[in-house]
Motif scaffolding. Structure first.
Motif, PDB file in Angstrom:
ATOM      1  N   TYR A 132      -8.838  -0.230   6.151  1.00 41.82           N
ATOM      2  CA  TYR A 132      -9.167  -1.447   5.404  1.00 41.82           C
ATOM      3  C   TYR A 132     -10.684  -1.588   5.299  1.00 41.82           C
ATOM      4  N   ALA A 133     -11.185  -1.677   4.099  1.00 40.35           N
ATOM      5  CA  ALA A 133     -12.630  -1.642   3.869  1.00 40.35           C
ATOM      6  C   ALA A 133     -13.345  -2.843   4.478  1.00 40.35           C
ATOM      7  N   ASN A 134     -12.635  -3.961   4.664  1.00 42.82           N
ATOM      8  CA  ASN A 134     -13.293  -5.171   5.148  1.00 42.82           C
ATOM      9  C   ASN A 134     -12.985  -5.474   6.621  1.00 42.82           C
ATOM     10  N   TYR A 139      -2.086  -5.781   8.854  1.00 42.94           N
ATOM     11  CA  TYR A 139      -2.925  -4.604   9.108  1.00 42.94           C
ATOM     12  C   TYR A 139      -2.071  -3.415   9.529  1.00 42.94           C
ATOM     13  N   LYS A 140      -1.080  -3.680  10.407  1.00 43.41           N
ATOM     14  CA  LYS A 140      -0.195  -2.591  10.819  1.00 43.41           C
ATOM     15  C   LYS A 140       0.620  -2.089   9.631  1.00 43.41           C
ATOM     16  N   ARG A 176      -0.416   3.664   4.508  1.00 44.18           N
ATOM     17  CA  ARG A 176      -1.383   4.750   4.269  1.00 44.18           C
ATOM     18  C   ARG A 176      -0.910   6.044   4.935  1.00 44.18           C
ATOM     19  N   MET A 177      -0.270   5.920   6.082  1.00 43.36           N
ATOM     20  CA  MET A 177       0.278   7.102   6.745  1.00 43.36           C
ATOM     21  C   MET A 177       1.390   7.719   5.904  1.00 43.36           C
ATOM     22  N   MET A 178       2.270   6.860   5.372  1.00 48.76           N
ATOM     23  CA  MET A 178       3.374   7.352   4.541  1.00 48.76           C
ATOM     24  C   MET A 178       2.849   8.042   3.281  1.00 48.76           C
ATOM     25  N   LEU A 179       1.737   7.517   2.752  1.00 52.93           N
ATOM     26  CA  LEU A 179       1.169   8.088   1.532  1.00 52.93           C
ATOM     27  C   LEU A 179       0.755   9.544   1.720  1.00 52.93           C
ATOM     28  N   THR A 180       0.373   9.892   2.936  1.00 50.15           N
ATOM     29  CA  THR A 180      -0.047  11.274   3.205  1.00 50.15           C
ATOM     30  C   THR A 180       1.146  12.225   3.305  1.00 50.15           C
ATOM     31  N   ARG A 181       2.373  11.655   3.375  1.00 49.17           N
ATOM     32  CA  ARG A 181       3.542  12.492   3.613  1.00 49.17           C
ATOM     33  C   ARG A 181       4.420  12.689   2.383  1.00 49.17           C
ATOM     34  N   SER A 209       4.749   3.847  -5.785  1.00 52.26           N
ATOM     35  CA  SER A 209       5.399   2.771  -5.046  1.00 52.26           C
ATOM     36  C   SER A 209       4.602   2.398  -3.796  1.00 52.26           C
ATOM     37  N   ILE A 210       4.150   3.401  -3.058  1.00 47.49           N
ATOM     38  CA  ILE A 210       3.392   3.125  -1.828  1.00 47.49           C
ATOM     39  C   ILE A 210       2.042   2.499  -2.155  1.00 47.49           C
ATOM     40  N   ASN A 211       1.389   3.000  -3.193  1.00 49.96           N
ATOM     41  CA  ASN A 211       0.096   2.417  -3.570  1.00 49.96           C
ATOM     42  C   ASN A 211       0.235   0.952  -3.951  1.00 49.96           C
ATOM     43  N   GLN A 212       1.360   0.603  -4.547  1.00 44.13           N
ATOM     44  CA  GLN A 212       1.590  -0.804  -4.885  1.00 44.13           C
ATOM     45  C   GLN A 212       1.719  -1.642  -3.608  1.00 44.13           C
ATOM     46  N   ARG A 213       2.446  -1.085  -2.639  1.00 42.55           N
ATOM     47  CA  ARG A 213       2.596  -1.826  -1.387  1.00 42.55           C
ATOM     48  C   ARG A 213       1.258  -1.927  -0.646  1.00 42.55           C
ATOM     49  N   ILE A 214       0.431  -0.888  -0.742  1.00 40.53           N
ATOM     50  CA  ILE A 214      -0.898  -0.937  -0.127  1.00 40.53           C
ATOM     51  C   ILE A 214      -1.731  -2.054  -0.744  1.00 40.53           C
TER      52      ILE A 214
END
Length: 239
Positions: free
Chosen positions: A176-178, A201-202, A208-213, A222-227
């Motif tokens: 998280y950038a902030n 935050y969790k 983000r972990m799921m996005l790498t998989r 779908s994951i980017n939308q949830r992020i």
């Protein structure tokens, strides 16, 4: 440790044989005997200057701080997992060998089926820092979690949860950038906001972990939308 006031100092050395539970498996007992050199209960936050919490979910009348000297930090995660599950009070465990040190915390509550037992909800360990040498990362951590820097002292649960959450955020800062703005914010004065912020935050870290998989574009979208949704929730909480 953590600039805990002297009034809470314990300084009790614990005999190793008394620190090894009898109900562990023989191989676990051997690994503990081979790993641990010395154990001390360094501090105990007791009394009601920081109020205790006793209800159906918690029986928190003390927060303990342990110093465990070990032969190698390779065993730190194993020992933290064992003792956070065995020590019923909320506790901070400093594990160190001759070179490095790290700190372990776990959020715990009463077992609802047997309130003489506890349930470890989640655990976190800091990264390792060099023993006896200046370290900017450790200085930064302590600048947020020293006793005097913890903002919510309304009760022992909130006090401990603030330290836990700050360590979790720093361990996952890239998610998280902030993050720095949250660390420096007044969200910590409000236990409900702290709880929501940690939950979001969790969630963000998990996404983000799921996005790498994942491999398909549809899954990534779908994951980017949830992020984006988790980031929006965090942005709302940090103000």
């Amino acid at each position: 440790m953590f600039k805990i006031p002297e009034q809470y100092k314990a300084g009790v050395n614990i005999v190793l044989k008394d620190f090894i539970p009898k109900d562990l498996k023989p191989e676990q007992k051997k690994r503990i005997r081979d790993s641990i050199k010395k154990v001390q209960l360094t501090y105990q936050i007791v009394g009601e200057e920081i109020p205790s919490v006793v209800n159906d979910e918690y029986r928190c009348q003390v927060i303990q701080f342990y110093d465990i000297e070990i032969r190698s930090m390779k065993d730190a995660a194993f020992l933290a997992g064992i003792y956070q599950g065995l020590i019923k009070p909320l506790c901070v465990i400093r594990l160190h060998d001759s070179m490095d040190e790290a700190y372990s915390l776990s959020l715990k509550r009463l077992n609802q089926q047997d309130n003489t037992q506890i349930v470890v909800e989640c655990s976190e360990m800091t990264e390792s820092y060099p023993v006896g040498l200046p370290d900017s990362k450790r200085d930064r951590l302590f600048s947020y979690i020293d006793f005097t820097k913890v903002k919510n002292k309304t009760d022992k649960i909130n006090f401990y949860k603030e330290i836990y959450a700050k360590i979790y955020l720093l361990n996952n800062e890239k998610a998280y950038a902030n993050t720095v703005e949250i660390m420096d914010s007044n969200v910590w004065y409000d236990a409900n906001r702290t709880g929501r912020m940690l939950l979001y935050y969790k969630g963000l870290v998990d996404e983000r972990m799921m996005l790498t998989r994942v491999v398909t574009n549809a899954e990534k979208v779908s994951i980017n939308q949830r992020i984006k949704e988790e980031i929006k929730l965090l942005d709302e909480e940090r103000y």
